[in-house]
Design an enzyme around this catalytic site. Structure first.
Site, mmCIF file in Angstrom:
data_model
loop_
_atom_site.group_PDB
_atom_site.id
_atom_site.type_symbol
_atom_site.label_atom_id
_atom_site.label_comp_id
_atom_site.label_asym_id
_atom_site.label_seq_id
_atom_site.Cartn_x
_atom_site.Cartn_y
_atom_site.Cartn_z
ATOM 1 N N HIS A 107 -4.514 19.023 -69.148
ATOM 2 C CA HIS A 107 -5.295 17.781 -69.257
ATOM 3 C C HIS A 107 -4.489 16.667 -69.960
ATOM 4 O O HIS A 107 -4.924 16.109 -70.970
ATOM 5 C CB HIS A 107 -6.609 18.053 -70.001
ATOM 6 C CG HIS A 107 -7.667 17.019 -69.699
ATOM 7 N ND1 HIS A 107 -9.010 17.308 -69.688
ATOM 8 C CD2 HIS A 107 -7.577 15.694 -69.402
ATOM 9 C CE1 HIS A 107 -9.696 16.209 -69.408
ATOM 10 N NE2 HIS A 107 -8.834 15.215 -69.229
ATOM 11 N N GLU A 133 -11.953 24.244 -70.860
ATOM 12 C CA GLU A 133 -10.647 23.908 -71.427
ATOM 13 C C GLU A 133 -10.636 24.283 -72.905
ATOM 14 O O GLU A 133 -11.663 24.136 -73.584
ATOM 15 C CB GLU A 133 -10.370 22.403 -71.266
ATOM 16 C CG GLU A 133 -10.309 21.993 -69.795
ATOM 17 C CD GLU A 133 -10.040 20.495 -69.587
ATOM 18 O OE1 GLU A 133 -9.852 19.761 -70.588
ATOM 19 O OE2 GLU A 133 -10.013 20.079 -68.411
HETATM 20 N N1 LIG Z 1 -6.836 13.791 -66.328
HETATM 21 C C1 LIG Z 1 -7.052 12.865 -67.214
HETATM 22 O O1 LIG Z 1 -6.475 12.865 -68.293
HETATM 23 C C2 LIG Z 1 -7.993 11.763 -66.902
HETATM 24 C C3 LIG Z 1 -9.062 11.969 -66.078
HETATM 25 N N2 LIG Z 1 -9.919 10.943 -65.783
HETATM 26 C C4 LIG Z 1 -11.037 11.203 -64.883
HETATM 27 O O2 LIG Z 1 -10.843 10.444 -63.712
HETATM 28 C C5 LIG Z 1 -12.093 9.950 -63.280
HETATM 29 C C6 LIG Z 1 -11.900 8.704 -62.456
HETATM 30 O O3 LIG Z 1 -11.412 7.675 -63.279
HETATM 31 P P1 LIG Z 1 -11.458 6.137 -62.834
HETATM 32 O O4 LIG Z 1 -10.681 5.939 -61.611
HETATM 33 O O5 LIG Z 1 -11.089 5.344 -64.007
HETATM 34 O O6 LIG Z 1 -12.995 5.972 -62.547
HETATM 35 P P2 LIG Z 1 -13.705 4.774 -61.753
HETATM 36 O O7 LIG Z 1 -15.109 4.798 -62.206
HETATM 37 O O8 LIG Z 1 -12.921 3.530 -61.868
HETATM 38 O O9 LIG Z 1 -13.622 5.274 -60.238
HETATM 39 C C7 LIG Z 1 -14.347 6.363 -59.750
HETATM 40 C C8 LIG Z 1 -14.607 6.120 -58.282
HETATM 41 O O10 LIG Z 1 -15.237 7.280 -57.749
HETATM 42 C C9 LIG Z 1 -16.242 6.850 -56.842
HETATM 43 N N3 LIG Z 1 -17.208 7.920 -56.666
HETATM 44 C C10 LIG Z 1 -18.188 8.326 -57.519
HETATM 45 N N4 LIG Z 1 -18.878 9.338 -56.998
HETATM 46 C C11 LIG Z 1 -18.324 9.599 -55.784
HETATM 47 C C12 LIG Z 1 -18.594 10.537 -54.769
HETATM 48 N N5 LIG Z 1 -19.579 11.431 -54.881
HETATM 49 N N6 LIG Z 1 -17.831 10.509 -53.659
HETATM 50 C C13 LIG Z 1 -16.830 9.602 -53.507
HETATM 51 N N7 LIG Z 1 -16.528 8.676 -54.445
HETATM 52 C C14 LIG Z 1 -17.264 8.683 -55.572
HETATM 53 C C15 LIG Z 1 -16.821 5.608 -57.489
HETATM 54 O O11 LIG Z 1 -17.501 4.806 -56.562
HETATM 55 C C16 LIG Z 1 -15.557 4.949 -58.031
HETATM 56 O O12 LIG Z 1 -14.986 4.049 -57.112
HETATM 57 C C17 LIG Z 1 -12.858 9.703 -64.598
HETATM 58 O O13 LIG Z 1 -14.249 9.775 -64.398
HETATM 59 C C18 LIG Z 1 -12.372 10.805 -65.476
HETATM 60 O O14 LIG Z 1 -13.265 11.876 -65.388
HETATM 61 C C19 LIG Z 1 -9.709 9.688 -66.276
HETATM 62 C C20 LIG Z 1 -8.660 9.440 -67.105
HETATM 63 C C21 LIG Z 1 -7.746 10.468 -67.531
HETATM 64 O O1 LIG Z 2 -6.928 12.055 -73.063
HETATM 65 C C1 LIG Z 2 -7.985 12.681 -73.108
HETATM 66 O O2 LIG Z 2 -8.312 13.372 -74.054
HETATM 67 C C2 LIG Z 2 -8.970 12.626 -71.972
HETATM 68 C C3 LIG Z 2 -8.495 11.837 -70.819
HETATM 69 C C4 LIG Z 2 -9.578 11.801 -69.824
HETATM 70 O O3 LIG Z 2 -9.863 12.776 -69.191
HETATM 71 C C5 LIG Z 2 -10.368 10.585 -69.664
HETATM 72 O O4 LIG Z 2 -9.928 9.511 -70.111
HETATM 73 O O5 LIG Z 2 -11.459 10.668 -69.083
#
Ligand SMILES: NC(=O)C1=CN([C@@H]2O[C@H](COP(=O)(O)OP(=O)(O)OC[C@H]3O[C@@H](n4cnc5c(N)ncnc54)[C@H](O)[C@@H]3O)[C@@H](O)[C@H]2O)C=CC1
Ligand SMILES: O=C(O)CCC(=O)C(=O)O
Length: 469
Positions: free
Chosen positions: A347, A316
């Site tokens: 993103h 990115e």
């Molecule tokens: N696009 C964006 O701006 C954002 C992206 N994210 C991404 O989203 C991801 C998930 O966020 P949350 O829901 O808060 O995380 P979380 O930690 O609450 O949930 C992740 C889930 O994935 C499961 N998991 C882990 N490895 C796995 C696998 N191999 N197969 C199946 N399930 C698996 C875990 O058991 C957990 O329940 C973050 O790690 C982050 O990278 C988060 C916030 C913003």
């Molecule tokens: O807002 C951002 O810069 C990153 C969001 C995200 O991917 C995260 O919270 O993991």
């Protein structure tokens, strides 16, 4: 550069705190009259003594990637020196900047690798103003006594809402219709445009975001299946399935909400796309490593996949700008963008005013508590340790923060050093190879502080030490 520096009053405050720079220097506590002039600013209760770091010099914080204004205010309020940049810094510049800061605040773009962190001579704490912490070399940080904090759920709702928008947008080919009309083409079609009611949403990763999405999706009449490596209570009428394949076979929409780990790398690749229903849709707002994009391109080209919405990519750009999302960054770019029904966002899953402002408050508060009190509750890589605050009248009390290798005999050695003083309270915990001891010791004269510091610094198991008073 858009630098923000704390004002003169705050510099004056730091100088008055006499936080002199050299590690061996002994600084004196602020006078009571000086503290009396500032109690409301620095403390929530007039009985609570505000601790300040000993021998760390002026507290310098580097904030990158447009970390929210709420965080800047909190740090300035503390009298820290804040340097702020809207974008991520190029590697060479980051190496220069990180050399003398005590804290750094980043979002998802700044890679704090061992190569960068080994230049961080004074770094005490890293704040990830986001959920993901995969951009930080957590092993290196831990081994060098650098605590890392994030915001585990302040942007979850924003991501879930974006995915809801994408589900409908893909089903109705909204991206294409909008681009066509922007360029003057009227294309009123219903062929392969669907309602989402009654369709099945497959959620991979039922954590904070996946489960929130589940509730919103059911409200629109979608059936929800989810796959997770741990057993998680279903919300509403969602159903956990035992295998990824079962989810892929049965879902009309497949969306990924897992962290970036070795296990989730290319979790959706050619065999997984082949296992999906014909005409299914794919969504990824987790991390760019989770989907094999060339395999997705192939699956879209042959019509197996009817559309995709991506918010995250293997590479990115570090900053906003025209022309930065190109084949040089990711070799598949031009081929992918020319396909129908592909929604690409930069993103922005967590990029809402609500999420950013609450992340700013949450992470800045965690960092401030760690810097000022040693409180590591909520850290992603440290044992969680905290002690109740000191009272104002505890004048000759020093808080010892001792991060060390988790080996036998350390407490005996440390307590021997502290034993000339009254150990008022003490708390220690470990997490794998590292351990963290916090102790409040009273009856400490100013002249003793340097001596305690020197003795602790000579202990074999020490990773890092701070004394607050
Ligand atoms: N696009 C964006 O701006 C954002 C992206 N994210 C991404 O989203 C991801 C998930 O966020 P949350 O829901 O808060 O995380 P979380 O930690 O609450 O949930 C992740 C889930 O994935 C499961 N998991 C882990 N490895 C796995 C696998 N191999 N197969 C199946 N399930 C698996 C875990 O058991 C957990 O329940 C973050 O790690 C982050 O990278 C988060 C916030 C913003
Ligand atoms: O807002 C951002 O810069 C990153 C969001 C995200 O991917 C995260 O919270 O993991």
């Amino acid at each position: 550069m858009s630098g923000v520096n704390i004002n003169n009053l705050q510099n004056t405050f730091q100088r008055a705190m006499n936080l002199s720079g050299s590690p061996g220097a002994v600084s004196t506590s602020p006078t009571q009259s000086f503290m009396d002039a500032l109690p409301r600013r620095m403390s929530t209760s007039k009985h609570i003594k505000t601790l300040k770091p000993f021998s760390t010099g002026d507290m310098k914080i580097l904030l990158l990637e447009n970390v929210n204004e709420t965080a800047i205010s909190i740090f300035k309020e503390q009298g820290y020196q804040v340097e702020f940049y809207k974008a991520a810094l190029p590697e060479e510049e980051l190496i220069e900047k990180i050399k003398d800061v005590h804290a750094i605040g980043i979002r998802s773009k700044t890679k704090l690798s061992a190569k960068i962190l080994e230049h961080a001579n004074n770094l005490v704490v890293i704040g990830c103003f986001c959920i993901g912490t995969n951009q930080v070399d957590l092993t290196y940080a831990t081994q060098h006594g650098i605590a890392v904090f994030n915001s585990p759920f302040s942007n979850s709702r924003s991501v879930a809402e974006l995915v809801i928008a994408e589900i409908i947008s893909l089903a109705r080919q909204l991206g294409d219709r909008s681009i066509e009309l922007h360029t003057g083409t009227w294309n009123k079609v219903s062929h392969k445009c669907w309602e989402v009611r009654g369709k099945t949403l497959g959620i991979i990763g039922y954590g904070h975001i996946g489960s929130q999405l589940s509730v919103l999706a059911e409200a629109m009449g979608l059936h929800v299946l989810y796959y997770d490596t741990v057993t998680i209570m279903a919300l509403g009428t969602a159903k956990q399935v035992p295998t990824l394949d079962e989810l892929l076979n049965k879902s009309d929409f497949v969306t990924c909400h897992v962290p970036a780990t070795p296990e989730t790398k290319n979790m959706l690749s050619a065999p997984q796309f082949a296992a999906m229903k014909d005409g299914a849709y794919v969504i990824n707002a987790s991390r760019g490593t989770v989907i094999d994009i060339p395999a997705l391109v192939a699956a879209c080209k042959c019509g197996k996949i009817a559309g995709a919405a991506l918010d995250v990519y293997p590479n990115e750009p570090g900053k906003n700008g025209e022309g930065v999302f190109n084949n040089e960054l990711n070799s598949w770019t031009s081929e992918f963008v020319s396909l129908p029904n592909i929604i690409l966002t930069p993103h922005i899953g967590g990029s809402t005013e609500e999420a950013q402002s609450s992340i700013g408050v949450e992470v800045a508060t965690s960092l401030t508590k760690y810097i000022n009190e040693g409180n590591s509750v909520g850290s992603v890589n440290f044992p969680e340790v905290s002690l109740r605050s000191l009272d104002y009248d505890q004048e000759n009390t020093v808080r010892v923060l001792y991060i060390h290798h988790n080996v036998p005999g350390v407490l005996k050695t440390v307590n021997n050093i502290l034993s000339n003083h009254n150990i008022e309270k003490q708390f220690s915990d470990s997490n794998g190879d590292i351990a963290y001891l916090m102790a409040d010791i009273s009856s400490v004269d100013q002249s003793d502080i340097k001596d305690i510091y020197t003795q602790l610094n000579q202990t074999e198991s020490k990773i890092s030490i701070r004394l607050l008073y």
